[in-house]
Design an enzyme around this catalytic site. Structure first.
Site, PDB file in Angstrom:
ATOM      1  N   ASP A   1      22.323  31.195 -14.352  1.00  0.00           N
ATOM      2  CA  ASP A   1      23.075  30.062 -13.800  1.00  0.00           C
ATOM      3  C   ASP A   1      22.265  29.478 -12.651  1.00  0.00           C
ATOM      4  O   ASP A   1      22.099  30.123 -11.614  1.00  0.00           O
ATOM      5  CB  ASP A   1      24.452  30.525 -13.328  1.00  0.00           C
ATOM      6  CG  ASP A   1      25.387  29.387 -12.981  1.00  0.00           C
ATOM      7  OD1 ASP A   1      24.923  28.245 -12.765  1.00  0.00           O
ATOM      8  OD2 ASP A   1      26.602  29.642 -12.910  1.00  0.00           O
TER       9      ASP A   1
ATOM     10  N   ARG B   1      22.999  26.686 -11.004  1.00  0.00           N
ATOM     11  CA  ARG B   1      23.796  25.790 -10.159  1.00  0.00           C
ATOM     12  C   ARG B   1      23.856  26.275  -8.712  1.00  0.00           C
ATOM     13  O   ARG B   1      23.788  27.467  -8.439  1.00  0.00           O
ATOM     14  CB  ARG B   1      25.227  25.665 -10.688  1.00  0.00           C
ATOM     15  CG  ARG B   1      25.299  25.011 -12.048  1.00  0.00           C
ATOM     16  CD  ARG B   1      26.692  25.027 -12.594  1.00  0.00           C
ATOM     17  NE  ARG B   1      27.092  26.411 -12.901  1.00  0.00           N
ATOM     18  CZ  ARG B   1      28.271  26.736 -13.414  1.00  0.00           C
ATOM     19  NH1 ARG B   1      29.174  25.803 -13.646  1.00  0.00           N
ATOM     20  NH2 ARG B   1      28.562  27.995 -13.673  1.00  0.00           N
TER      21      ARG B   1
END
Length: 167
Positions: free
Chosen positions: A101, A103
């Site tokens: 991930d 983000r």
């Protein structure tokens, strides 16, 4: 301000009435799910759940432009191809040279500070979102409840087992 390469505009959808600790959903862009209705993920179901929940209970959805856990649309499509070959979502990202991930959520505090919000009820299943907010008090975590389908059950299992999602 004129357009600059790499700068993404985020969206805030909110009700007229906000409490001292509003309900907030942090939702990352998913073109394939949100707009096209892909059943490989739960993004559209989560977004619709959040919009309905916010509409009924007052609050806001922060729609962040972080397509494909911030690997971009082309890489996400390539990850889908790898998933079709048997890799799970985390393994596919790793095969492409990305983390599980990519983000980040710094912009969330900036947006909430703009609205003079210091504490929230966070509508999420993602522990990374909870951990990322340092200057915002989370008074309650509200789970996002969506039904799995035959096409995303393994994806959801991977989110729970490998990414720690609270499902």
């Amino acid at each position: 301000q004129s357009f600059k390469e790499g700068i993404k505009e985020h969206l805030v959808i909110y009700t007229k009435k906000l409490s001292d600790s509003p309900i907030v959903r942090i939702h990352s862009e998913c073109l394939t799910g949100d707009a096209i209705g892909s059943v490989k993920c739960d993004c559209q179901a989560q977004l619709n759940y959040a919009l309905d929940f916010i509409n009924e209970n007052y609050g806001m959805v922060l729609y962040l432009r972080q397509e494909g856990r911030d690997i971009g649309l082309l890489n996400k499509v390539n990850a889908y191809n790898l998933q079709d070959q048997g890799y799970d979502t985390v393994e596919a990202n790793h095969q492409l040279g990305f983390g599980a991930d990519e983000r980040t959520y710094e912009i969330v505090e900036f947006i909430l500070h703009h609205f003079n919000i210091k504490k929230i009820k966070l509508l999420t299943n993602n522990p990374k979102k909870i951990e990322s907010l340092k200057d915002i008090e989370i008074v309650q975590r509200i789970p996002v409840k969506v039904e799995p389908n035959p096409y995303n059950i393994e994806y959801l299992k991977t989110k729970k087992e490998k990414m720690g999602h609270l499902l």
